[in-house]
Structures are given as structure tokens and as C-alpha cells.
Motif scaffolding. Structure first.
Motif, short mmCIF file in Angstrom:
data_model
loop_
_atom_site.label_atom_id
_atom_site.label_comp_id
_atom_site.label_asym_id
_atom_site.label_seq_id
_atom_site.Cartn_x
_atom_site.Cartn_y
_atom_site.Cartn_z
N ARG A 1 -3.35 6.51 -3.93
CA ARG A 1 -2.15 6.26 -3.13
C ARG A 1 -2.53 5.90 -1.70
O ARG A 1 -1.98 4.97 -1.10
N ALA A 2 -3.50 6.63 -1.14
CA ALA A 2 -3.94 6.35 0.23
C ALA A 2 -4.58 4.96 0.32
O ALA A 2 -4.37 4.23 1.31
N ASP B 1 -1.77 2.41 0.16
CA ASP B 1 -1.00 2.45 1.41
C ASP B 1 -1.75 1.72 2.52
O ASP B 1 -1.16 0.97 3.31
N SER B 2 -3.05 1.94 2.61
CA SER B 2 -3.84 1.29 3.66
C SER B 2 -3.85 -0.22 3.48
O SER B 2 -3.80 -0.98 4.45
N ARG C 1 -1.45 -2.03 1.94
CA ARG C 1 -0.13 -2.56 2.26
C ARG C 1 0.07 -2.65 3.78
O ARG C 1 0.65 -3.61 4.29
N ASN C 2 -0.43 -1.65 4.49
CA ASN C 2 -0.22 -1.63 5.94
C ASN C 2 -1.04 -2.69 6.66
O ASN C 2 -0.71 -3.07 7.80
N ASN D 1 6.68 -1.21 -0.16
CA ASN D 1 6.06 0.08 -0.49
C ASN D 1 6.08 0.48 -1.96
O ASN D 1 5.30 1.34 -2.36
N LYS D 2 6.96 -0.14 -2.76
CA LYS D 2 7.09 0.35 -4.13
C LYS D 2 6.97 -0.73 -5.20
O LYS D 2 6.60 -0.44 -6.33
N GLN E 1 2.43 -4.99 -5.06
CA GLN E 1 1.17 -4.25 -5.08
C GLN E 1 0.08 -5.05 -5.79
O GLN E 1 -1.06 -5.10 -5.32
#
Length: 577
Positions: free
Chosen positions: A275-276, A279-280, A282-283, A349-350, A355
Motif C-alpha cells: 500500500r505504501a 501510494d508513493s 501515485r503521489n 487513489n482507488k 493503478q
């Protein structure tokens, strides 16, 4: 100088001997430019050792032909052009992404997760009370006596009271019997709880809070083997047998539990790390959204080609790839109509489609798609997919029509006749006059079996059974016997029938009917499919071999010792133990 020359001559001689001793492998066949060695063939033969006792030439021929076909399939697959096959291209891209993402996952997620033995121990003791405590339990079996209401009683309350009045004495009687008889057998016979009755009423181990309060209190206070009850519940009356119990305690931290905990912690840490990581990623990406499209209600039908979001100014997701996912998320969360901000947040995000696109971008940046192992995997996939397509051509879809099934049925009448259609009794005589007199007695009411036992030649034991010939076929009987039996109605008795054995009285006991078309349709369908399959495979194989250069080295094949292979010895040239 002279010594150096001698050394050169010596080395050359040694090298020549080595070349002479290193004989090329014996060849079984050459298919175009590919070689099938005797070792290849023997390895394949050894893998089917059970059939090596069959006809030698047939086994060799079939096995070698299978290897030849394999070579031709590989070659044909390599020449396939699937570049315009949409289904193949989708599967290829999915396989490529799955492989690449797997490589990235292993490097950036899984390999960075570490769980030490002390982590498992710490988790155990931190959660010992909540997770690994074993409550006190008692094993219980029960018999449920269900009140049976009399539907002729109109008043519901009176009907229920009457049913209870009858059920309670029955439950008491069952309890009384259970104190002397086998409880499990009584449960199978009387209990109306069908989920447990077949297990002898066994409800397994029950902890406090699982049972009705009145049953629980009595069960936990009782000794193993005690019969309790009857207890009243909304279902009826329960008779209980108490079994052994498990005392309150804790699950031991043995190697098995340590491994379970380590696996659990590894899964949790891997999920967190993954997940981390996502997230990194995507950011770090930039997103440009089509506000005009996203402002529409998610139930709106939109053009698939309309752009929806651009990631990192380079890769575009269109409505056809993502709009349905937005709608499904809205329905799943029951959030009602999503706002523009909700849709943007979801996409960033989802949304799975975004993704995957982000992962593709990173993989391209890091060179995963161009890595040697990726290209090797892709070549293997393309080749295997091509081979699968070629082999599928040998298995065409086919279902025989009703007309074909009828034609087969009509052209094979003997195949569907009863094999042994007539069940007959008979009595054999030396002369026709006696046979006729006995027949007259039978027609006037005498029992055929009694007459057979009286007149059949031979000893008593033989006479008692010899009259019954069972079900028989035409080819089993002397000329004229079957024909006479076949003309009879069931129960009918023939006039004397002469054969080389004497004069027979025949009684027809039963006649099996021939199979109908409806009965044999599944059987005929299977036969026609198998015939069609064999023909299709033969045509496919002939087409595969058309134009191929195939050379078989029969002298080398003749040297293969099937007996040695059948005994389990290693194929020639194999150095494996």
C-alpha cells in the motif's frame, strides 16, 4: 624448437582421438532441420513403460510419430502471425504486465519484508489472552423430540398444548432408554434435529454461551456420561448426553503456531508495504482530468473514446477503460451520485485502471519491459500460445445432428438389439409322443417346473436347475430351438421342437426389448464424436506433415531394446541414476 614441434604433434594426435571417440548421437529421425535422437525417443518410451509390452513396431512407430508431430507443431507455431488477433494481443499484454508487476513486487515489496522469530513470540504474548486463550468446553450430544401438532384441532393454543402433552412423555421415555441403550442409535432413530441425528446427536464441543442457558448450566455441572433432561426449548424437548470436557487454557506456542504467526505477520507487513509503495507512486505522478466528462452523472452513457484522465502528461485512460469502474464503485459504496471531487479522488487513489497505468509507467521508466528475462518470458508465451492454437485445430467443435444419429441407428440394427433377449425354460424328451402328452398336461394346468423336474433326464440335483436356460442368444442354441422360442408369447409353451439332442418343450419366460433410439442417443453421439475426432486428427496431422521433410533412420530404431526400457534401466546415453 624440435621439442615444441613434438608437443604440437602430440596435442594434435590426442585431439584427433578425442574427436574420433566422441561419436555423434544416434539419430531416430530428422524433421526438416530438427533432429530427434534415439535418446529422445527412449526417454519418451520409458515414460510410457506400461505399454512397452505391446506390439514393438506399433509402440515405436506411435511414439516416434508423436515426437515428429511435436516438432512440426513447434515449427508451425513459430510461423504464426498473431499480430492482428485482438484476443491474443489482450492476453499477451495481460501476461506481460503480470510478469513485470510480479518482478517489481518481488523487488520493491516482498523482498523488503522481514519477520523475525522474536516478532512471532512478541505477537503471541501480546495477544495471548485475546487470541490464543482456549475457553472451557464440554462435548454434548442431544436428541430433539419435536412436538407434532394435530391439524384437526382448530384452536392454535390448544393444538400446541396437546402436542407438548404428547411430546414430553416421549422425551422422558427416550431419556430412560438412553440410560441403558446406545445414545447415538437412539438419536438416529428419534431425533428431529437432522443436522446432528446422523452423527448420533453429536453437537461437538460447546463453550459457555453456545447452549441454551438451562442446558448450559446443567451440562457444565455434569460428569462425562451423564444423561440430562428433558429440557424445553422453542424447538421441542432435548435429551442431553454429556461427553468429555476441555479445561480453560492457552494454545501452546509450538513450531506450528510460530509458523502461523510468522505467515500472518508477513502478510500484514506485505500488505502495508504494498500500500505504501503504491501510494508513493501515485503521489509522484501528475494527473489531468476531463472535468467536463467527470461532471456527468456516473450513470450517463458516454463515448468509449472520450478521454478521462492523463497520467504524467503521457498516458491516457479513456471512458471505455474506466467509466464502468466509476459506476460500480458508486453502486458498491451506495454513496449516491458522486461529485466531481469524489470522482477525481477515486481515480487517483482507488481506481484499479489508474493503478495499473501508474505501474506500467514506472516499469517502462525502470526498463522492466526491455529486460532480457521479460523478453525471454514473452517469447516463450508467444510460442506456447501458438502451439495451443495449432493443436486446437485438431479438435474441431462437432455435435452430430439428429439425422446423423438416426442414420447410424438404422445402419447398425444388430448393435442395439438385446444381446441375450430370450429367457426360456425347457424339458427335453427322447420321443415326441411323451413330449406332446406332457405339453397337453401343462396346457391343462400342470406346472411347467414340476413337469421339468419329473421328466428332465439326469440326477435329482441336475434336474432341479437344468430346465432354466436363463437368457440366451440365437448362436448358443441348436438349429430350430431359438426360432421356436422366438415365436412364443411370454408364458407360452411350444409344441415339441426337434434338435439333434432330442425333442424339446420350450416355455418363454421373458423377452428383452431392443434398445430404442432415445435410449441409445447418448451412446451414438459419443461414437460419432469419437469417429469425427479421429478423422479430424488424421486430416490435421496430414496437413501438418504436408511439405515437411521427414527422414526416419530405421536401422537405429531396430537397435532399441524395449525389454531394457521396460525393466526400468536408463535410456541409452543417459547418465542419470
Amino acid at each position: 624448437m624440435k621439442n615444441q614441434f613434438c608437443r604440437i604433434i602430440t596435442l594434435a594426435a590426442v585431439f584427433s582421438v578425442q574427436l574420433a571417440s566422441a561419436e555423434p548421437p544416434q539419430i531416430a529421425a530428422i524433421v526438416n532441420r530438427d533432429t530427434i535422437t534415439i535418446q529422445d525417443l527412449e526417454k519418451e518410451l520409458k515414460g510410457q513403460s506400461g505399454s512397452l509390452s505391446s506390439d514393438r513396431q506399433m509402440v515405436l512407430s506411435q511414439t516416434l510419430n508423436s515426437l515428429i508431430v511435436d516438432k512440426l507443431v513447434v515449427a508451425r507455431a513459430a510461423s504464426l502471425d498473431l499480430s492482428k488477433d485482438p484476443a491474443f494481443l489482450r492476453e499477451k499484454q495481460d501476461t506481460l504486465n503480470q510478469f513485470v508487476f510480479g518482478q517489481m513486487y518481488q523487488k520493491y515489496v516482498a523482498s523488503l519484508v522481514n519477520v523475525a522469530p522474536e516478532d512471532a513470540e512478541k505477537y503471541y504474548y501480546d495477544n495471548k489472552e485475546m487470541v490464543y486463550k482456549i475457553p472451557e468446553q464440554v462435548r454434548v450430544s442431544h436428541i430433539l423430540i419435536e412436538p407434532e401438532e394435530d391439524k384437526t384441532i382448530s384452536d392454535p393454543q390448544r393444538r400446541k398444548q396437546e402436542a407438548d402433552r404428547v411430546a414430553l412423555p416421549k422425551a422422558k421415555e427416550v431419556k430412560k432408554r438412553a440410560q441403558k441403550e446406545d445414545f447415538a442409535a437412539l438419536a438416529q432413530k428419534f431425533s428431529k434435529d437432522y443436522t446432528t441425528s446422523m452423527r448420533g446427536g453429536d453437537m461437538g464441543y460447546q463453550k459457555r454461551g453456545d447452549l441454551l442457558p438451562e442446558i448450559e448450566k446443567a451440562a457444565f455441572a455434569a460428569k462425562p456420561g451423564d444423561i440430562l433432561g428433558p429440557f424445553k426449548s422453542e424447538y421441542g424437548y432435548h435429551v442431553i448426553k454429556v461427553g468429555d470436557r476441555i479445561k480453560e487454557g492457552y494454545r501452546e506456542l509450538d513450531d506450528k503456531l510460530k509458523q502461523e504467526i510468522e505467515n500472518k505477520l508477513r502478510t500484514e507487513k506485505t500488505t502495508q508495504r504494498n500500500r505504501a509503495f503504491l501510494d508513493s507512486l501515485r503521489n509522484e505522478m501528475s494527473y489531468d482530468f476531463n472535468d467536463e466528462l467527470l461532471a456527468l452523472p456516473e450513470t450517463t452513457k458516454v463515448q468509449n473514446s472520450t478521454w478521462c484522465v492523463v497520467v504524467n502528461k503521457s498516458d491516457t485512460l479513456r471512458a471505455g477503460e474506466i467509466w464502468e469502474e466509476i459506476l460500480n464503485y458508486s453502486l458498491y459504496t451506495k454513496s449516491g451520485r458522486m461529485s466531481l471531487g469524489d470522482k477525481k479522488d477515486f481515480l487517483k487513489n482507488k481506481a484499479l485502471g489508474v493503478q495499473l497505468l501508474v505501474l506500467e509507467l514506472l516499469a517502462r521508466q525502470l526498463g522492466y519491459y526491455d529486460a532480457p528475462e521479460t523478453k525471454q518470458m514473452l517469447r516463450k508465451f508467444v510460442q506456447q500460445r501458438g502451439e495451443k492454437i495449432i493443436r486446437q485445430q485438431a479438435v474441431p467443435q462437432y455435435n452430430p445432428s439428429p439425422e446423423e444419429i438416426r442414420q447410424y441407428f438404422d445402419s447398425h440394427p444388430d448393435q442395439f438389439k438385446a444381446e441375450y433377449p430370450l429367457h426360456v425354460y425347457h424339458i427335453i424328451f427322447d420321443d415326441s409322443l411323451t413330449a406332446s402328452a406332457v405339453r397337453d398336461s401343462i396346457l391343462q394346468g400342470a406346472d411347467f417346473v414340476e413337469m421339468a423336474k419329473k421328466y428332465y433326464p439326469g440326477q435329482g440335483d441336475v434336474k432341479d436347475v437344468a430346465y432354466d436356460l436363463g437368457y440366451l442368444a440365437r448362436h448358443e442354441m441348436p438349429e430350430g430351438f431359438y426360432e421356436a422360442a422366438d415365436q412364443l408369447e411370454i408364458g407360452g409353451v411350444s409344441p415339441p421342437v426337434k434338435t439333434f439332442l432330442g425333442y424339446h418343450l420350450i416355455k418363454l419366460i421373458d423377452r428383452k426389448k431392443d434398445q430404442t433410439l432415445q435410449e441409445v442417443t447418448p451412446q451414438i453421439t459419443k461414437v460419432l464424436k469419437e469417429e469425427h475426432q479421429k478423422k479430424a486428427e488424421a486430416e490435421w496431422e496430414a496437413n501438418l506433415k504436408k511439405g515437411a521433410k521427414i527422414k526416419i533412420f530405421q536401422k537405429n530404431l531396430d537397435k532399441i531394446d524395449l525389454t531394457r526400457l521396460n525393466s526400468g534401466e536408463n535410456p541409452a546415453g543417459s547418465d542419470k541414476p
